[in-house]
Design an enzyme around this catalytic site. Structure first.
Site, PDB file in Angstrom:
ATOM      1  CB  THR A  30      -8.113  -2.868   9.387  1.00  0.00           C
ATOM      2  OG1 THR A  30      -8.031  -4.314   8.848  1.00  0.00           O
ATOM      3  CG2 THR A  30      -7.538  -2.977  11.140  1.00  0.00           C
ATOM      4  CG  ASP A  31     -12.155  -4.480   7.543  1.00  0.00           C
ATOM      5  OD1 ASP A  31     -11.174  -5.321   7.588  1.00  0.00           O
ATOM      6  OD2 ASP A  31     -13.059  -4.022   6.648  1.00  0.00           O
ATOM      7  CD  GLU A  32      -8.913  -8.313   9.541  1.00  0.00           C
ATOM      8  OE1 GLU A  32      -8.479  -8.891  10.255  1.00  0.00           O
ATOM      9  OE2 GLU A  32      -8.409  -8.035   8.637  1.00  0.00           O
ATOM     10  CE1 TYR A  92      -3.210  -5.875  11.171  1.00  0.00           C
ATOM     11  CE2 TYR A  92      -5.156  -6.882  10.783  1.00  0.00           C
ATOM     12  CZ  TYR A  92      -4.482  -5.619  10.448  1.00  0.00           C
ATOM     13  OH  TYR A  92      -4.435  -4.832   9.401  1.00  0.00           O
ATOM     14  CG  LEU A 106     -11.530 -22.886   0.074  1.00  0.00           C
ATOM     15  CD1 LEU A 106     -12.644 -23.141  -0.071  1.00  0.00           C
ATOM     16  CD2 LEU A 106     -11.460 -21.460  -0.208  1.00  0.00           C
ATOM     17  CG  ASP A 118       9.420  -0.571   4.887  1.00  0.00           C
ATOM     18  OD1 ASP A 118       8.363  -0.401   4.421  1.00  0.00           O
ATOM     19  OD2 ASP A 118      10.300  -1.350   5.098  1.00  0.00           O
ATOM     20  CE  LYS A 151      -0.722  -8.846   3.701  1.00  0.00           C
ATOM     21  NZ  LYS A 151      -1.858  -8.561   5.324  1.00  0.00           N
ATOM     22  CB  ILE A 178      -0.976   0.153   1.324  1.00  0.00           C
ATOM     23  CG1 ILE A 178      -1.770  -1.325   0.828  1.00  0.00           C
ATOM     24  CG2 ILE A 178      -1.934   1.363   1.292  1.00  0.00           C
ATOM     25  CD1 ILE A 178      -3.114  -1.507   2.562  1.00  0.00           C
TER      26      ILE A 178
END
Length: 725
Positions: free
Chosen positions: A138-140, A161, A216, A48, A199, A27
């Site tokens: 994050t949405d998490e 996380y 899966l 970084d 990912k 990102i």
């Protein structure tokens, strides 16, 4: 506690000096390109720590613009962040550990990078008077949500996380309270070109193009909402330009699909069969992350890209896509060559007082061994170890040879040595004509197995040479009792054990002799050197060693005024180091406590991240009662193949890990001498051993980079790997 040292008068929307943390990530690199395009006058500093998921080559194009400058460092390093923040108008904070499966294995790593790293960034921004920080969350943090969550919904994170990211938002909130404008964005699952192979999309794409089934976790019906990386970048800059002070914004993609549906899309586009392989699910796997992003839409943001378009781009650039193999190669330049930083396996310690002690040696009247610097170093070692007498030598090998000569071994005598050791342990005794007997080791410690030693003792056994490996202690208390009860001389090869103690007693002082090393591969050094420790006041023995040290002469008698001349009186050789080496050693000895403390800090971090695993490796342990010098960080892998794969994996990430020596009993010299024998634990164990980098020039961030790479390999090679509770 957050405090503002200076208040900025710069307006954030007019800022042209920008800092991007984690800018070599997927990102971050896209955001840097976007900022260059949308802030034409901006100068951007990218920082970084180049952990496993980062790749500086992602910044190649941006770096060539002349408006982007890269600095290597970690967000947990307060001094580095303070320096990086100077003069910045705006900060985009993206640096984070983000692999959810890894977080269950190493929650401490995620807390340190994500929460503590954010704390350091916020504190640095406050001190530097930065006008605006955009913090990417994050949405998490919402946990499983089927009904769309607004920005005011409670945070209920469920994985280590997401817990660490929610904690990072708390750090941001504290900084807001101290006066810093922090705008938080919570994006959906980001997708796009250049994403790390761990990912979901690149992993599925790689499996599909290589003809493997889609893996899966669980049933595959988990819903994920996808957001193209370009749309994320546009949303972030919109928030920076138009957002409210201290505002929080959801960035919700418009496409929500199950993991199975994503696999079906990829299979259709690649024209491959849709096949599934069910693997063990992670401990917690959120089922959906629904969000409402009306607040962001009110600023004028709209998603332009699509999941389908991003998959098409990823297929076009994938190395396994035959149409564009050549186009997938990333050009390199001199900048990248300069910044392709290796994690070195070892770097010799440099003591602060070396120049001063060397000056003392140079101002003296004697430069060969045995002068004032040598004598002072010997007295300092006697104080450190508690040995009755210490002689400084040119090497640990030399110290072992002196011990062997002092024992006056006969050709019929047997000396037992561990099979797993450096050859000098054996050659010192082989030169006397004695017969070598190799003893097996305990694979948990890689050191002499006392039970096997007991089985190998015979009437001819004259001596046992035990080796203390890696900064730990062999079963020396038991072995010393075993030898004493049979009248067998005990010699300790403590080459790696300077400063190590067992129940308060220095290693190298349990037997009659101890030998230590000051080679520059050890925790302290003088380039190359060693010492013989003697735990005896026997005048005859000490006189014999003095003769050996004086090249086989009675020079010591003449020096003491007991004789008018000296003459050849026994075996000996030139074993002394120079005064220069002794002076450097004295400076290193002054630093020993500091050196051990530094290595302990690094070793503790390794243990925190890697020390509690059931598979596919275990860390070598120090043992009870041991105060280690942390000479080695060793992993014992489940198999020889796993060790080879891990070494290859680390090498590809510019991490210099190493094996160690092969057992002596399988060496050509042992076979020539007819002394090979069978030591199954040593023969199997050495092929499974991997040593990780550790030295005083190493940073905690580098330890985390190494540990992250190990975890990356462990999860990829053994999906069912679990940390111990």
């Amino acid at each position: 506690m957050y405090q503002i040292e200076t208040k900025s008068k710069r307006k954030p929307n007019g800022g042209r000096r920008m800092l991007v943390t984690g800018g070599a990530g997927f990102i971050g690199a896209h955001l840097v390109e976007h900022l260059l395009a949308h802030f034409p006058a901006a100068h951007i500093r990218v920082i970084d720590s180049l952990t496993y998921a980062a790749d500086i080559s992602r910044l190649t194009k941006s770096l060539r613009s002349g408006r982007v400058h890269f600095a290597y460092g970690c967000v947990t390093d307060a001094e580095f962040i303070s320096s990086a923040m100077r003069g910045m108008d705006m900060v985009f904070h993206l640096a984070a550990e983000s692999h959810v499966s890894h977080s269950f294995l190493a929650p401490g790593l995620f807390d340190n990078s994500n929460r503590h790293g954010t704390e350091v960034v916020m504190q640095g921004a406050l001190k530097a008077g930065v006008g605006l920080v955009v913090h990417v969350s994050t949405d998490e943090v919402y946990g499983t949500r089927f009904a769309p969550a607004t920005e005011d919904a409670p945070l209920t994170p469920s994985s280590p996380y997401s817990v660490s990211k929610a904690a990072a938002e708390e750090e941001a909130a504290r900084a807001r309270g101290a006066g810093l404008d922090v705008r938080i964005v919570r994006p959906s699952n980001i997708v796009g070109t250049g994403q790390h192979a761990e990912k979901l999309l690149p992993k599925f794409l790689g499996l599909c193009l290589s003809g493997q089934p889609f893996q899966l976790e669980g049933n595959g019906f988990q819903q994920r909402t996808f957001l193209p990386v370009g749309d994320l970048c546009q949303a972030v800059t919109t928030v920076a330009r138009e957002g409210a002070r201290n505002g929080t914004y959801n960035i919700c993609g418009r496409e929500t699909k199950t993991v199975r549906e994503v696999a079906a899309m990829i299979a259709e586009k690649c024209r491959r069969p849709l096949e599934f392989l069910h693997i063990e699910d992670r401990p917690v796997n959120d089922q959906a992350y629904a969000m409402n992003s009306d607040r962001l839409a009110a600023l004028g943001w709209r998603q332009e890209g699509s999941l389908s378009e991003e998959i098409d781009k990823m297929i076009a650039l994938h190395p396994l896509s035959q149409s564009t193999v050549a186009n997938s190669l990333v050009p390199q330049d001199r900048f990248l060559e300069r910044h392709a930083l290796d994690v070195k396996f070892h770097m010799p310690h440099r003591a602060q007082g070396e120049q001063s002690f060397l000056a003392q040696a140079m101002s003296g009247q004697r430069f060969s061994g045995g002068g004032a610097q040598t004598e002072k170093a010997e007295r300092e070692l006697e104080k450190l170890t508690g040995a009755h007498k210490v002689w400084l030598t040119h090497s640990c090998t030399g110290a072992m040879e002196i011990a062997a000569l002092a024992l006056d071994l006969a050709p019929d005598d047997e000396v037992i040595v561990p099979a797993f050791t450096f050859c000098a342990t054996a050659t010192a005794f082989a030169r006397t004509g004695a017969r070598l007997v190799f003893c097996d080791i305990d694979p948990a410690t890689m050191m002499m197995d006392a039970d096997d030693l007991k089985r190998r003792i015979t009437e001819r056994t004259a001596a046992v040479a035990v080796v203390h490996y890696g900064g730990a202690a062999a079963d020396i208390e038991r072995i010393s009792v075993l030898c004493a009860s049979r009248g067998i001389h005990l010699i300790e090869d403590a080459a790696q054990a300077v400063g190590v103690r067992l129940n308060g007693r220095a290693l190298g002082t349990f037997g009659l002799f101890g030998a230590v090393s000051f080679h520059d591969t050890k925790v302290i050094h003088c380039g190359q050197g060693g010492a013989l420790l003697v735990k005896s006041a026997d005048p005859a023995l000490l006189s014999r060693i003095e003769c050996i040290m004086n090249k086989g002469t009675d020079y010591a008698r003449m020096r003491a005024g007991l004789a008018d001349f000296y003459e050849w009186s026994g075996p000996g050789s030139s074993f002394r180091p120079t005064e220069y080496q002794a002076s450097v050693l004295r400076a290193q000895l002054q630093d020993l406590d500091q050196v051990i403390a530094t290595r302990k800090k690094l070793a503790d971090r390794y243990a925190e991240l890697l020390g509690k695993f059931t598979a596919p490796f275990k860390m070598l342990k120090q043992g009870r009662g041991v105060r280690s010098n942390y000479h080695i960080i060793g992993l014992m892998l489940d198999s020889e193949r796993a060790a080879a794969e891990l070494l290859e994996h680390l090498a590809a990430r510019k991490i210099n890990a190493q094996r160690h020596y092969a057992p002596l009993n399988i060496s050509p010299e042992a076979k020539r001498r007819g002394e090979s024998g069978s030591c199954p634990n040593a023969e199997a164990g050495w092929r499974r051993l991997v040593r990780l980098p550790i030295h005083t020039s190493m940073t905690v961030a580098e330890v985390e980079r190494v540990a992250g790479a190990v975890l990356d390999w462990a999860v990829a090679s053994a999906p069912s790997v679990k940390a111990l509770a």
